[in-house]
Scaffold this motif. Structure first.
Motif, short mmCIF file in Angstrom:
data_model
loop_
_atom_site.label_atom_id
_atom_site.label_comp_id
_atom_site.label_asym_id
_atom_site.label_seq_id
_atom_site.Cartn_x
_atom_site.Cartn_y
_atom_site.Cartn_z
N GLU A 55 0.92 -1.04 -0.02
CA GLU A 55 -0.26 0.14 0.04
C GLU A 55 1.28 0.81 0.28
OE1 GLU A 55 -3.00 1.15 3.57
OE2 GLU A 55 -3.22 -0.49 2.78
N ALA A 56 0.79 2.25 -0.79
CA ALA A 56 1.28 3.14 -0.99
C ALA A 56 0.60 4.35 0.19
CB ALA A 56 1.68 4.65 -1.98
N VAL A 57 1.74 5.14 1.20
CA VAL A 57 0.45 6.08 2.59
C VAL A 57 1.64 6.92 1.80
CG1 VAL A 57 0.27 4.11 3.34
CG2 VAL A 57 2.51 4.97 3.94
N VAL B 193 6.64 11.62 5.43
CA VAL B 193 7.08 10.45 4.70
C VAL B 193 5.71 9.88 3.91
CG1 VAL B 193 7.87 8.56 4.71
CG2 VAL B 193 8.01 9.51 6.97
N GLU B 194 6.61 10.42 2.51
CA GLU B 194 5.31 9.04 1.62
C GLU B 194 6.16 7.95 1.24
OE1 GLU B 194 4.48 10.88 -2.21
OE2 GLU B 194 4.53 13.30 -0.97
N GLY B 195 6.03 6.44 1.03
CA GLY B 195 6.14 5.51 0.94
C GLY B 195 5.27 4.05 0.91
N VAL B 196 5.65 2.82 0.65
CA VAL B 196 5.34 1.69 1.15
C VAL B 196 5.37 0.80 2.07
CG1 VAL B 196 4.87 -0.28 -0.27
CG2 VAL B 196 5.41 1.59 -2.04
N LEU B 197 4.29 0.55 2.58
CA LEU B 197 3.71 -0.19 3.68
C LEU B 197 4.82 -1.59 2.78
CD1 LEU B 197 0.98 -0.16 4.63
CD2 LEU B 197 2.61 0.98 5.47
N VAL B 198 5.51 -2.24 4.11
CA VAL B 198 5.81 -3.82 3.80
C VAL B 198 5.68 -4.31 5.05
CG1 VAL B 198 7.71 -2.75 2.19
CG2 VAL B 198 8.37 -2.84 4.25
#
Lengths: 463, 463
Positions: B17-19, B74-79
């Motif tokens: 998911e992009a957050v 912070v923009e990013g992707v959940l892992v």
């Protein structure tokens, strides 16, 4: 048997249903063979009709006691009404009178009373159609406010009522004290010795929870206040109260754009919810109080708000084909006539004016890059004028401190407010809404004293 | 891109998911090849971990700025997290620091601070785990209160804060005035001339909205207040505030039985809702603050409350196999030790004690047929003691007037309260709940000053 609220019976009651209702008599008419009793329990504007047949035990004596204002419990069965004006009525099997009400002395007679007269009867006026409708709408609006913010993850925060600072500088304050006024302690210099007062210093009733709400937004991101605020202004007008309720959301990581978006969604939500929850009351206001209230609500709900800068607003006003009482000039504040012209005549829908000259706005509003304007916004509505005022807050410590000093405010006293900019400052924004103003506008009531149960105004703190 | 609240990610976030998240840094640890940043936005107790790889642009300089208290987006992707302690973490693509926070001067260090120390940092303490949890629970409890009453058709009524009467006689009052304390106007007799004060007479901050709530119940049947009240008591204890919030429902056509039923359902509802909405916060209190809070909540939610009369309570206390500090005798008020014995030791669950001697209760409580007791009730809970106090109100005019006079109270000043009994009087009842007391009990916090954002106490009105 559990009681059923009259609003439920009027909306959903079906013939043959057994009910217990409890309420107050609004009128009793005895015709040949029957008495028609109109009962109200405050849950709805409309009354529920109880039809008593003259065969009813002790009919004559009973009907004599069912005077205006008396309180009763009625058990019976719902039947489809043969008469005009109601769908359903009650055929009673048991009637109990709890409290009588002498029609000779009961202050609320059937005739129409002026709102001014009713203000002297603050303990009874909620039993009238209009004030009853006002306070149901007030409750629905309160509830819609909480719902709006809670659904969006905002925390309701309780900011203090008693405060030792007047940093908004928003006019006159009420002092809060436990000192003996006849014989207050004095310092050797002859000043009042506030070190002996309850809080050890002068204390006041708050004019706004904003600065404290900013503290909470810097921890919880999104918060709102909904509580009482005070102004000791000696204003005897139809739009001023000394004690009134304010709603003040405050959002971290939010700019003026986000603030405008929230304010628009918020206003639409509360008007829409009240129309849904109190349709009869709103219809009543439209018929009896102000024939524009439904159109105004509709206008707010269904139009995208216009958004213009203050500078554009001034240009529109200068081009306007009409004469204003107050001057229109860049740098002067907009007056009510200007605001209403923009919303009512020019755009014919709500207008958000943003980016006002810094000289006419508060120290905490964020300075724009032009160095002349601040990121303030006012929401103007047709028939209403200004309904919301807000801003992006100044999050840059150096600029904030300069603005505090430019406004001759005490830098030292605001140490904690400045700390918010020193440690993890973020862009943030919020707005304020005077709750009674909104209820006044929603209902069309002419005087703000009639939309709060117990108004406090100069020379008046009754009940 | 719209921000996602951290609580949503922790509960529902899925890998890939992009957050966008926005919050404040709680800790940053740089290990070989990575920096682990714990972010908090106030929506949850737990932090969200952001793992920055040393390949990240400007890695060294960036990590230096990510100090405790600094604010970032912070923009990013959940892992899925490889580490212990969290299910999911963020792999950032973009990090923006909004506001730095000098770790040398930031008052909240990573070490544990005392609550007393934190009270001096009212503008920052909500950023700590404990205070953050407290104010989330406070909000959930507030919200549960409104929900409970709104679902049952009660109207939220706003009773006045400023009042010209002290009819409850509940202790010391704050004066509210606009007179110049150094030079107040005097009458020819040398008394303060209150006719020149804002309200034209002495005015105070209210100690209860009950009497006005009774007015509203006589029009709308079921109402509640939820607002600030005040006591100018010079009590420097862990359970007293000068400004606190109260909840006061008032129901027409309701007797003591109905009042007890409502109080029980109400307490169960608010404890249950808070457990559902803030499970992590409540777990935290149980682990860190008071290991009995979950058991106490469970006890309140899942037990039918015991109901006994005061006379029975006295008998139980007299039979008790222990020594009390305060005397047990019919006619004397129950002390905290007695209340806790009944709830904690004898019944091991909440107890409602009803029908107290009239001599120890307020004038407005309904006189029972024995002429000795009044229809009062107190709800006592294990570990808590008295949490709710209420009564059926005296609805009979003659008896009320006698009680007013027996209590040396001003009959004349209560003209409107007596009018409620003169015109359509009904049996009615209600209770009061000190909101901060409930939040204190719910969370196990030792000092009531730590469950309200900005406590007001003797010599203290900071922030």
């Amino acid at each position: 048997m559990n009681k059923t609220r009259i609003v439920q019976i009027l909306r959903h009651g079906q013939p043959d249903e057994a009910v217990l209702i409890q309420g107050w008599v609004r009128t009793t008419r005895a015709l040949k063979g029957f008495a028609f009793v109109e009962l109200n329990d405050g849950s709805a504007l409309a009354n529920l009709q109880v039809v008593i047949n003259e065969d009813f035990p002790d009919y004559e004596a009973l009907v004599k006691r069912l005077t205006i204002g008396s309180s009763v419990a009625v058990e019976g069965v719902l039947v489809a009404s043969q008469g005009k004006g109601q769908r359903i009525e009650v055929n009673p099997s048991k009637i109990q009178v709890f409290g009588e009400s002498d029609p000779e002395t009961y202050p609320l007679q059937k005739k129409r009373h002026s709102f001014e007269f009713l203000r002297g009867l603050g303990h009874l006026r909620s039993r009238t159609n209009t004030l009853g409708a006002v306070f149901r709408v007030r409750n629905a609006c309160s509830s819609a406010i909480h719902q709006f913010f809670q659904e969006r993850g905002f925390l309701w925060v309780h900011t203090p009522l008693i405060t030792a600072s007047d940093c908004e500088g928003a006019g006159e304050l009420f002092s809060v004290t436990t000192l003996d006024p006849k014989n207050p302690p004095k310092t050797p210099q002859g000043e009042i010795d506030y070190s002996q007062d309850f809080f050890g210093k002068p204390a006041y009733l708050t004019v706004s929870g904003q600065l404290e709400a900013e503290i909470m937004a810097m921890a919880f991101s999104d918060v709102y206040t909904f509580g009482p605020t005070f102004r000791a202004e000696n204003s005897n007008t139809s739009r001023h109260l000394a004690e009134f309720w304010m709603v003040e959301p405050e959002m971290a990581f939010c700019d003026l754009q986000g603030n405008m978006d929230l304010a628009e969604a918020f206003l639409k939500h509360i008007f829409k919810t009240v129309l849904e929850q109190c349709p009869e009351d709103m219809e009543f206001f439209n018929q009896r109080i102000d024939q524009t209230v439904l159109a105004t609500a509709d206008n707010i709900i269904n139009n995208q708000f216009e958004r213009i800068s203050y500078t554009e607003a001034i240009a529109f006003l200068e081009k306007a084909d009409r004469k204003f009482e107050y001057p229109v000039e860049w740098g002067l504040d907009l007056q009510s006539e200007h605001e209403r012209y923009l919303a009512e005549e020019l755009f014919k829908k709500p207008v958000i004016v943003r980016d006002y000259p810094k000289g006419i706005k508060a120290f905490y509003m964020r300075l724009n890059d032009d160095n002349q304007t601040v990121a303030a916004m006012d929401v103007l509505a047709p028939k209403i004028g200004e309904i919301i005022g807000g801003s992006q807050r100044e999050e840059r410590l150096d600029i904030l401190e300069q603005r505090i000093q430019d406004n001759q405010m005490p830098l030292e006293e605001l140490w904690w407010y400045r700390d918010l900019r020193r440690y993890g400052t973020v862009p943030h924004a919020g707005f304020g809404l005077g709750f009674e103003r909104v209820v006044q506008f929603m209902t069309g009531m002419g005087n703000i004293r009639d939309v709060i149960p117990f108004p406090r105004t100069p020379m008046n703190a009754e009940f």
